[in-house]
Design a protein around this motif. Structure first.
Motif, mmCIF file in Angstrom:
data_model
loop_
_atom_site.group_PDB
_atom_site.id
_atom_site.type_symbol
_atom_site.label_atom_id
_atom_site.label_comp_id
_atom_site.label_asym_id
_atom_site.label_seq_id
_atom_site.Cartn_x
_atom_site.Cartn_y
_atom_site.Cartn_z
ATOM 1 N N THR A 1 6.773 -37.585 18.496
ATOM 2 C CA THR A 1 6.784 -36.285 19.188
ATOM 3 C C THR A 1 8.126 -35.609 18.933
ATOM 4 N N LYS A 2 8.249 -34.365 19.353
ATOM 5 C CA LYS A 2 9.527 -33.675 19.110
ATOM 6 C C LYS A 2 10.680 -34.340 19.872
ATOM 7 N N ILE B 1 1.676 -31.890 13.974
ATOM 8 C CA ILE B 1 2.034 -30.475 14.069
ATOM 9 C C ILE B 1 2.643 -30.102 12.713
ATOM 10 N N GLY C 1 -2.765 -39.673 17.580
ATOM 11 C CA GLY C 1 -1.978 -38.442 17.496
ATOM 12 C C GLY C 1 -2.454 -37.500 16.412
ATOM 13 N N ARG C 2 -2.197 -36.210 16.644
ATOM 14 C CA ARG C 2 -2.463 -35.212 15.616
ATOM 15 C C ARG C 2 -1.137 -34.577 15.236
ATOM 16 N N THR D 1 4.320 -35.118 15.733
ATOM 17 C CA THR D 1 2.959 -35.169 16.290
ATOM 18 C C THR D 1 2.914 -34.570 17.689
ATOM 19 N N ASP D 2 1.685 -34.426 18.202
ATOM 20 C CA ASP D 2 1.505 -34.114 19.621
ATOM 21 C C ASP D 2 1.729 -35.421 20.390
ATOM 22 N N SER D 3 1.480 -35.433 21.702
ATOM 23 C CA SER D 3 1.748 -36.676 22.424
ATOM 24 C C SER D 3 0.454 -37.396 22.801
ATOM 25 N N CYS D 4 -0.548 -37.280 21.936
ATOM 26 C CA CYS D 4 -1.798 -38.006 22.148
ATOM 27 C C CYS D 4 -1.624 -39.421 21.588
#
Ligand code: ASP
Ligand code: MG
Length: 285
Positions: free
Chosen positions: A182-183, A151, A148-149, A141-144
């Motif tokens: 997140t990554k 990737i 999150g959304r 995901t992104d870091s929202c």
């Protein structure tokens, strides 16, 4: 390959978990299946409360919630993995300093971490090979934090490398719904009801043939069939119609959930775990 997601009410007790394990096992006899699971009903709300209690230093209140949550899960499955997860969670909260949104997401991910162990162990008990899988190993995901959304391209690579070895050995992965990472490995939740989104993301990533969203009603209706018996049942909807219903606030679907399946024309069915022979609602192009 079929991706199936089970909602919180469908795994709300020991008996219900056994019911969904039997449903999954039937499909497993003829298909490769990947299971996504929500937290047991009410558990995410309790974890949110637990986080708030620690944040406000109300350790007496926190202790009450921990007891309640522990008993709910232990009653569903008396297994050491449950004790280990509770140990981790309590240690994390005890050491937590700032109570950030990232800390919040980490804490509320435990509902699905717990339920994935419950369902996976139950599948093994009835003779279907299964292991629980933490979605942070598959969904990027992104870091929202909190909303999150995903990737998608990164998720595809990660999901294939973590899940295909299991699928090729006929093992059912029972993946935690509701979050990814997140990554750098920080847990990010996908918004309330996010397990539908987890399921359709993984369907896209793994090029599944079909997604079944198992819920507690026969499919999608124009309103709440429990409150208004005159509501219309939809046996078929297009992705756009389903999206419009979700955006209009129909709680039955997560608003983002149609996007990953529409991109690859993957059929979605909404079915009832308490009435599995009902054909449900089909969502397609
Ligand atoms: N357990 C999460 C929630 O209650 C996600 C889900 O149920 O889909 O929002
Ligand atoms: Mg839930």
């Amino acid at each position: 390959m079929i991706i199936m997601k089970f909602g919180g009410t469908s795994v709300g007790s020991k008996e219900r978990i056994l019911n969904v394990a039997n449903i999954a096992k039937k499909y497993y006899a003829e298909n490769k299946i990947v299971v996504i699971v929500s937290a047991m009903s009410g558990v995410t709300d309790k974890l949110i409360e637990l986080f708030q209690k620690f944040k406000s230093h109300d350790y007496f209140g926190a202790n009450q919630i921990i007891k309640t949550l522990y008993n709910i899960h232990k009653l569903a499955l008396d297994d050491i993995s449950i004790d280990r997860l509770f140990g981790e969670l309590i240690l994390y909260l005890t050491l937590c300093k700032n109570f950030t949104l990232a800390n919040y997401d980490y804490v509320i991910s435990y509902g699905e971490k717990l339920s994935s162990h419950l369902l996976s162990a139950t599948l093994n008990n009835i003779g279907a090979k299964s292991i629980p899988v933490d979605a942070s190993l598959a969904i990027v995901t992104d870091s929202c934090f909190g909303n999150g959304r995903v990737i998608l391209d990164r998720t595809s690579v990660k999901a294939i490398s973590s899940l295909s070895p299991l699928l090729s050995q006929n093992i059912i992965p029972v993946i935690t719904g509701f979050f990814g990472a997140t990554k750098d490995g920080q847990i990010v939740t996908l918004g309330r009801g996010g397990s539908d989104y987890s399921a359709t993301i993984l369907a896209n990533a793994l090029d599944a043939n079909e997604v079944i969203l198992w819920k507690e009603v026969d499919g999608i209706f124009s309103g709440d069939p429990n409150k208004d018996p005159s509501v219309k049942f939809y046996s078929k909807l297009s992705y756009d119609e389903a999206l419009a219903l979700a955006q209009a606030g129909a709680k039955i679907l997560h608003p983002e959930a149609m996007i990953p399946v529409q991109a690859k024309n993957i059929i979605v069915r909404v079915k009832n775990t308490f009435n599995p022979d009902h054909p449900g609602t089909q969502i397609w192009k």
